[in-house]
Scaffold this motif. Structure first.
Motif, PDB file in Angstrom:
ATOM      1  N   SER A 198       0.815  -1.215   0.000  1.00  0.00           N
ATOM      2  CA  SER A 198       0.000   0.000   0.000  1.00  0.00           C
ATOM      3  C   SER A 198       0.845   1.261   0.000  1.00  0.00           C
ATOM      4  O   SER A 198       0.387   2.333  -0.391  1.00  0.00           O
ATOM      5  N   GLY A 199       2.098   1.147   0.461  1.00  0.00           N
ATOM      6  CA  GLY A 199       2.926   2.332   0.619  1.00  0.00           C
ATOM      7  C   GLY A 199       2.603   3.116   1.868  1.00  0.00           C
ATOM      8  O   GLY A 199       3.169   4.184   2.110  1.00  0.00           O
ATOM      9  N   LEU A 200       1.695   2.608   2.697  1.00  0.00           N
ATOM     10  CA  LEU A 200       1.264   3.317   3.909  1.00  0.00           C
ATOM     11  C   LEU A 200       1.452   2.472   5.167  1.00  0.00           C
ATOM     12  O   LEU A 200       0.845   2.754   6.201  1.00  0.00           O
ATOM     13  N   ASP A 201       2.292   1.440   5.104  1.00  0.00           N
ATOM     14  CA  ASP A 201       2.482   0.546   6.237  1.00  0.00           C
ATOM     15  C   ASP A 201       3.027   1.328   7.438  1.00  0.00           C
ATOM     16  O   ASP A 201       4.091   1.947   7.348  1.00  0.00           O
ATOM     17  N   PRO A 202       2.331   1.302   8.577  1.00  0.00           N
ATOM     18  CA  PRO A 202       2.806   2.062   9.739  1.00  0.00           C
ATOM     19  C   PRO A 202       3.878   1.333  10.543  1.00  0.00           C
ATOM     20  O   PRO A 202       4.440   1.900  11.477  1.00  0.00           O
ATOM     21  N   HIS A 203       4.173   0.080  10.190  1.00  0.00           N
ATOM     22  CA  HIS A 203       5.078  -0.739  10.994  1.00  0.00           C
ATOM     23  C   HIS A 203       6.408  -0.999  10.302  1.00  0.00           C
ATOM     24  O   HIS A 203       6.503  -0.973   9.072  1.00  0.00           O
ATOM     25  N   ILE A 204       7.426  -1.247  11.114  1.00  0.00           N
ATOM     26  CA  ILE A 204       8.696  -1.782  10.643  1.00  0.00           C
ATOM     27  C   ILE A 204       9.011  -3.006  11.488  1.00  0.00           C
ATOM     28  O   ILE A 204       8.401  -3.233  12.535  1.00  0.00           O
ATOM     29  N   SER A 205       9.958  -3.789  11.042  1.00  0.00           N
ATOM     30  CA  SER A 205      10.341  -4.972  11.798  1.00  0.00           C
ATOM     31  C   SER A 205      11.172  -4.571  13.014  1.00  0.00           C
ATOM     32  O   SER A 205      11.834  -3.524  13.015  1.00  0.00           O
ATOM     33  N   PRO A 206      11.180  -5.381  14.071  1.00  0.00           N
ATOM     34  CA  PRO A 206      12.051  -5.095  15.220  1.00  0.00           C
ATOM     35  C   PRO A 206      13.512  -5.000  14.814  1.00  0.00           C
ATOM     36  O   PRO A 206      14.273  -4.223  15.399  1.00  0.00           O
ATOM     37  N   GLU A 207      13.906  -5.780  13.793  1.00  0.00           N
ATOM     38  CA  GLU A 207      15.300  -5.736  13.332  1.00  0.00           C
ATOM     39  C   GLU A 207      15.658  -4.360  12.761  1.00  0.00           C
ATOM     40  O   GLU A 207      16.747  -3.828  13.028  1.00  0.00           O
ATOM     41  N   TYR A 208      14.748  -3.779  11.999  1.00  0.00           N
ATOM     42  CA  TYR A 208      15.004  -2.456  11.423  1.00  0.00           C
ATOM     43  C   TYR A 208      14.996  -1.396  12.522  1.00  0.00           C
ATOM     44  O   TYR A 208      15.786  -0.443  12.492  1.00  0.00           O
ATOM     45  N   ALA A 209      14.108  -1.535  13.495  1.00  0.00           N
ATOM     46  CA  ALA A 209      14.073  -0.582  14.610  1.00  0.00           C
ATOM     47  C   ALA A 209      15.370  -0.651  15.413  1.00  0.00           C
ATOM     48  O   ALA A 209      15.955   0.387  15.764  1.00  0.00           O
ATOM     49  N   LYS A 210      15.844  -1.869  15.694  1.00  0.00           N
ATOM     50  CA  LYS A 210      17.079  -2.026  16.467  1.00  0.00           C
ATOM     51  C   LYS A 210      18.283  -1.492  15.694  1.00  0.00           C
ATOM     52  O   LYS A 210      19.226  -0.958  16.297  1.00  0.00           O
ATOM     53  N   LEU A 211      18.262  -1.621  14.378  1.00  0.00           N
ATOM     54  CA  LEU A 211      19.358  -1.117  13.551  1.00  0.00           C
ATOM     55  C   LEU A 211      19.481   0.404  13.680  1.00  0.00           C
ATOM     56  O   LEU A 211      20.575   0.962  13.530  1.00  0.00           O
ATOM     57  N   GLN A 212      18.364   1.079  13.965  1.00  0.00           N
ATOM     58  CA  GLN A 212      18.354   2.542  14.050  1.00  0.00           C
ATOM     59  C   GLN A 212      18.653   3.076  15.446  1.00  0.00           C
ATOM     60  O   GLN A 212      18.794   4.292  15.634  1.00  0.00           O
ATOM     61  N   VAL A 213      18.747   2.184  16.440  1.00  0.00           N
ATOM     62  CA  VAL A 213      18.862   2.595  17.838  1.00  0.00           C
ATOM     63  C   VAL A 213      20.080   3.484  18.086  1.00  0.00           C
ATOM     64  O   VAL A 213      19.973   4.544  18.717  1.00  0.00           O
ATOM     65  N   HIS A 214      21.256   3.079  17.616  1.00  0.00           N
ATOM     66  CA  HIS A 214      22.474   3.840  17.903  1.00  0.00           C
ATOM     67  C   HIS A 214      22.415   5.239  17.290  1.00  0.00           C
ATOM     68  O   HIS A 214      22.830   6.230  17.908  1.00  0.00           O
ATOM     69  N   ARG A 215      21.896   5.333  16.071  1.00  0.00           N
ATOM     70  CA  ARG A 215      21.780   6.640  15.420  1.00  0.00           C
ATOM     71  C   ARG A 215      20.801   7.550  16.159  1.00  0.00           C
ATOM     72  O   ARG A 215      21.092   8.726  16.399  1.00  0.00           O
TER      73      ARG A 215
END
Length: 239
Positions: A174-191
Protein backbone atom coordinates in the motif's frame (compact mmCIF):
# COMPACT_ATOMS: atom_id res chain seq x y z
CA UNK A 1 -61.36 6.27 -15.12
CA UNK A 2 -61.91 7.17 -11.46
CA UNK A 3 -60.86 3.66 -10.41
CA UNK A 4 -57.65 3.98 -12.44
CA UNK A 5 -56.80 7.33 -10.83
CA UNK A 6 -57.60 5.94 -7.40
CA UNK A 7 -55.43 2.86 -7.92
CA UNK A 8 -52.57 5.03 -9.12
CA UNK A 9 -52.91 7.32 -6.10
CA UNK A 10 -52.92 4.33 -3.73
CA UNK A 11 -49.77 2.90 -5.40
CA UNK A 12 -47.99 6.25 -5.18
CA UNK A 13 -49.06 6.63 -1.56
CA UNK A 14 -47.85 3.12 -0.72
CA UNK A 15 -44.52 3.80 -2.46
CA UNK A 16 -44.01 7.06 -0.58
CA UNK A 17 -44.82 5.40 2.75
CA UNK A 18 -42.38 2.58 2.00
CA UNK A 19 -39.75 5.17 1.03
CA UNK A 20 -40.30 7.08 4.27
CA UNK A 21 -40.20 3.95 6.45
CA UNK A 22 -37.09 2.53 4.77
CA UNK A 23 -35.36 5.94 4.91
CA UNK A 24 -35.97 6.15 8.65
CA UNK A 25 -34.86 2.54 9.25
CA UNK A 26 -31.88 2.36 6.89
CA UNK A 27 -30.85 6.00 6.82
CA UNK A 28 -31.38 6.98 10.47
CA UNK A 29 -31.99 4.13 12.93
CA UNK A 30 -29.50 1.61 11.51
CA UNK A 31 -26.57 4.09 11.22
CA UNK A 32 -27.30 5.38 14.73
CA UNK A 33 -27.36 1.83 16.10
CA UNK A 34 -24.10 0.83 14.38
CA UNK A 35 -22.39 4.08 15.41
CA UNK A 36 -23.59 3.70 19.00
CA UNK A 37 -22.38 0.09 19.26
CA UNK A 38 -19.03 0.99 17.69
CA UNK A 39 -18.52 3.93 20.03
CA UNK A 40 -19.50 1.88 23.06
CA UNK A 41 -17.48 -1.27 22.31
CA UNK A 42 -14.69 -0.13 19.96
CA UNK A 43 -14.31 3.57 20.71
CA UNK A 44 -10.63 3.83 19.75
CA UNK A 45 -10.95 1.92 16.46
CA UNK A 46 -14.21 3.65 15.53
CA UNK A 47 -12.50 7.02 15.80
CA UNK A 48 -9.61 6.11 13.50
CA UNK A 49 -7.17 4.46 15.93
CA UNK A 50 -5.82 7.85 16.94
CA UNK A 51 -2.36 8.17 18.47
CA UNK A 52 -1.93 10.90 21.09
CA UNK A 53 1.13 12.47 22.67
CA UNK A 54 1.63 12.87 26.41
CA UNK A 55 -0.42 16.10 26.40
CA UNK A 56 -3.40 14.29 24.87
CA UNK A 57 -3.02 15.93 21.45
CA UNK A 58 -3.80 13.70 18.46
CA UNK A 59 -0.65 13.27 16.33
CA UNK A 60 -1.97 10.79 13.76
CA UNK A 61 -3.43 7.35 13.23
CA UNK A 62 -1.62 4.17 14.21
CA UNK A 63 -2.97 2.62 10.97
CA UNK A 64 -1.17 4.97 8.55
CA UNK A 65 2.57 5.39 8.15
CA UNK A 66 4.07 8.87 8.33
CA UNK A 67 7.23 10.55 7.09
CA UNK A 68 9.96 12.04 9.26
CA UNK A 69 11.98 14.15 6.86
CA UNK A 70 13.85 17.44 6.86
CA UNK A 71 12.28 20.46 5.12
CA UNK A 72 13.12 20.74 1.45
CA UNK A 73 15.60 23.45 0.49
CA UNK A 74 13.23 24.35 -2.34
CA UNK A 75 9.63 23.40 -1.44
CA UNK A 76 8.48 24.19 -4.98
CA UNK A 77 10.87 21.69 -6.59
CA UNK A 78 9.02 18.38 -7.09
CA UNK A 79 12.26 16.69 -8.18
CA UNK A 80 14.10 17.40 -4.93
CA UNK A 81 14.27 14.25 -2.85
CA UNK A 82 13.29 14.51 0.80
CA UNK A 83 16.10 13.77 3.26
CA UNK A 84 15.30 11.80 6.41
CA UNK A 85 15.41 13.60 9.74
CA UNK A 86 17.87 11.35 11.56
CA UNK A 87 16.57 12.30 15.01
CA UNK A 88 13.59 10.03 14.43
CA UNK A 89 13.04 6.37 13.67
CA UNK A 90 12.42 6.06 9.96
CA UNK A 91 9.55 4.07 8.38
CA UNK A 92 9.70 1.85 5.33
CA UNK A 93 10.57 3.54 2.02
CA UNK A 94 7.47 5.02 0.44
CA UNK A 95 6.28 7.97 -1.62
CA UNK A 96 2.80 7.73 -0.15
CA UNK A 97 3.30 8.63 3.50
CA UNK A 98 1.29 11.44 5.04
CA UNK A 99 2.06 14.33 7.37
CA UNK A 100 1.92 14.43 11.16
CA UNK A 101 2.00 17.07 13.87
CA UNK A 102 5.66 16.38 14.63
CA UNK A 103 6.71 16.84 11.01
CA UNK A 104 4.23 18.76 8.85
CA UNK A 105 6.33 18.85 5.69
CA UNK A 106 4.11 16.47 3.71
CA UNK A 107 0.36 16.62 3.33
CA UNK A 108 -0.12 14.35 0.29
CA UNK A 109 -1.34 10.81 0.87
CA UNK A 110 -1.09 8.31 -1.97
CA UNK A 111 -1.57 4.59 -1.75
CA UNK A 112 -0.05 2.06 -4.10
CA UNK A 113 2.82 -0.30 -4.79
CA UNK A 114 5.76 0.07 -7.17
CA UNK A 115 4.17 -2.37 -9.66
CA UNK A 116 7.66 -3.71 -10.38
CA UNK A 117 8.47 -7.40 -10.34
CA UNK A 118 10.80 -8.78 -7.69
CA UNK A 119 13.58 -9.27 -10.27
CA UNK A 120 13.13 -5.90 -11.99
CA UNK A 121 16.63 -4.80 -12.97
CA UNK A 122 18.29 -8.03 -11.81
CA UNK A 123 20.91 -9.79 -13.92
CA UNK A 124 20.83 -13.59 -13.62
CA UNK A 125 18.69 -13.20 -10.52
CA UNK A 126 21.13 -10.85 -8.77
CA UNK A 127 21.19 -7.07 -8.25
CA UNK A 128 24.70 -6.22 -9.41
CA UNK A 129 25.78 -2.72 -8.25
CA UNK A 130 28.13 -2.51 -11.24
CA UNK A 131 25.46 -3.39 -13.77
CA UNK A 132 22.12 -1.97 -12.70
CA UNK A 133 19.73 0.14 -14.74
CA UNK A 134 18.50 3.42 -13.24
CA UNK A 135 14.84 3.44 -12.25
CA UNK A 136 14.59 -0.31 -11.70
CA UNK A 137 13.65 -1.95 -8.42
CA UNK A 138 17.22 -3.22 -8.08
CA UNK A 139 18.56 0.33 -8.37
CA UNK A 140 16.10 1.59 -5.76
CA UNK A 141 16.92 -1.23 -3.34
CA UNK A 142 20.68 -0.80 -3.71
CA UNK A 143 20.42 2.97 -3.21
CA UNK A 144 18.16 2.53 -0.19
CA UNK A 145 20.52 -0.05 1.31
CA UNK A 146 23.51 2.24 0.90
CA UNK A 147 21.59 5.09 2.54
CA UNK A 148 20.51 2.89 5.48
CA UNK A 149 24.12 1.83 6.10
CA UNK A 150 25.43 5.40 5.86
CA UNK A 151 22.69 7.02 7.95
CA UNK A 152 22.73 4.46 10.76
CA UNK A 153 26.47 3.95 11.17
CA UNK A 154 27.77 5.96 14.12
CA UNK A 155 30.96 6.29 16.12
CA UNK A 156 31.58 2.84 17.52
CA UNK A 157 28.77 1.20 15.56
CA UNK A 158 28.93 0.23 11.90
CA UNK A 159 25.96 -1.26 10.06
CA UNK A 160 26.91 -4.30 8.02
CA UNK A 161 25.21 -4.85 4.64
CA UNK A 162 23.94 -8.26 5.75
CA UNK A 163 22.26 -6.65 8.78
CA UNK A 164 19.90 -4.52 6.66
CA UNK A 165 16.42 -6.14 6.70
CA UNK A 166 14.16 -6.25 3.65
CA UNK A 167 11.64 -3.76 5.05
CA UNK A 168 14.39 -1.13 5.32
CA UNK A 169 14.82 -1.03 1.54
CA UNK A 170 11.39 -1.97 0.14
CA UNK A 171 7.97 -0.36 0.42
CA UNK A 172 4.81 -2.20 1.40
CA UNK A 173 2.03 -3.05 -1.03
CA UNK A 174 0.00 0.00 0.00
CA UNK A 175 2.93 2.33 0.62
CA UNK A 176 1.26 3.32 3.91
CA UNK A 177 2.48 0.55 6.24
CA UNK A 178 2.81 2.06 9.74
CA UNK A 179 5.08 -0.74 10.99
CA UNK A 180 8.70 -1.78 10.64
CA UNK A 181 10.34 -4.97 11.80
CA UNK A 182 12.05 -5.09 15.22
CA UNK A 183 15.30 -5.74 13.33
CA UNK A 184 15.00 -2.46 11.42
CA UNK A 185 14.07 -0.58 14.61
CA UNK A 186 17.08 -2.03 16.47
CA UNK A 187 19.36 -1.12 13.55
CA UNK A 188 18.35 2.54 14.05
CA UNK A 189 18.86 2.59 17.84
CA UNK A 190 22.47 3.84 17.90
CA UNK A 191 21.78 6.64 15.42
CA UNK A 192 18.65 7.82 17.26
CA UNK A 193 20.49 7.71 20.60
CA UNK A 194 23.38 9.73 19.21
CA UNK A 195 21.18 12.31 17.48
CA UNK A 196 19.07 12.86 20.62
CA UNK A 197 21.95 12.60 23.14
CA UNK A 198 20.36 9.60 24.85
CA UNK A 199 21.85 6.40 26.21
CA UNK A 200 21.64 3.46 23.84
CA UNK A 201 20.01 1.43 26.62
CA UNK A 202 17.21 3.99 26.91
CA UNK A 203 16.42 3.78 23.22
CA UNK A 204 16.70 -0.02 23.19
CA UNK A 205 14.13 -0.18 25.99
CA UNK A 206 11.88 2.17 24.04
CA UNK A 207 11.98 -0.19 21.06
CA UNK A 208 11.37 -3.24 23.24
CA UNK A 209 8.37 -1.56 24.91
CA UNK A 210 6.81 -0.78 21.52
CA UNK A 211 7.41 -4.14 19.87
CA UNK A 212 4.19 -6.06 19.24
CA UNK A 213 4.30 -9.84 18.88
CA UNK A 214 2.40 -12.02 16.44
CA UNK A 215 -1.39 -11.70 16.56
CA UNK A 216 -2.79 -14.49 18.74
CA UNK A 217 0.75 -15.79 18.97
CA UNK A 218 0.95 -17.22 15.45
CA UNK A 219 -0.42 -14.78 12.84
CA UNK A 220 1.78 -12.22 11.12
CA UNK A 221 5.22 -11.09 12.25
CA UNK A 222 6.54 -9.10 15.23
CA UNK A 223 6.37 -5.39 14.42
CA UNK A 224 7.01 -1.89 15.70
CA UNK A 225 4.62 1.00 15.06
CA UNK A 226 6.84 3.91 13.98
CA UNK A 227 4.41 6.70 14.90
CA UNK A 228 3.84 5.33 18.40
CA UNK A 229 7.59 4.78 18.84
CA UNK A 230 8.47 8.32 17.74
CA UNK A 231 5.72 9.77 19.92
CA UNK A 232 7.26 7.99 22.91
CA UNK A 233 10.72 9.16 21.80
CA UNK A 234 9.53 12.79 21.74
CA UNK A 235 8.07 12.38 25.23
CA UNK A 236 11.41 10.97 26.42
CA UNK A 237 13.49 13.78 24.89
CA UNK A 238 11.24 16.56 26.23
CA UNK A 239 10.74 15.16 29.72
Amino acid sequence: MNNSVGNTARLIGAGLRALLVLTVICGVLYPLAVTGIAQALFNDKANGSETKDKSGRVVGSSLIGQSYSLPKQNPDDPEEAAKPDLEWFQPRPSNGLGSNSVNTQYALILSGATNRSADNGAVNGTCDPNDVEDGTLCAQVLAAKEAVITDNSTNGYTVKPEDVPADAVTSSGSGLDPHISPEYAKLQVHRVAEQNELDVEQVEKLVADHTTGRTLGFMGEPRVNVLELNTALKALTTS
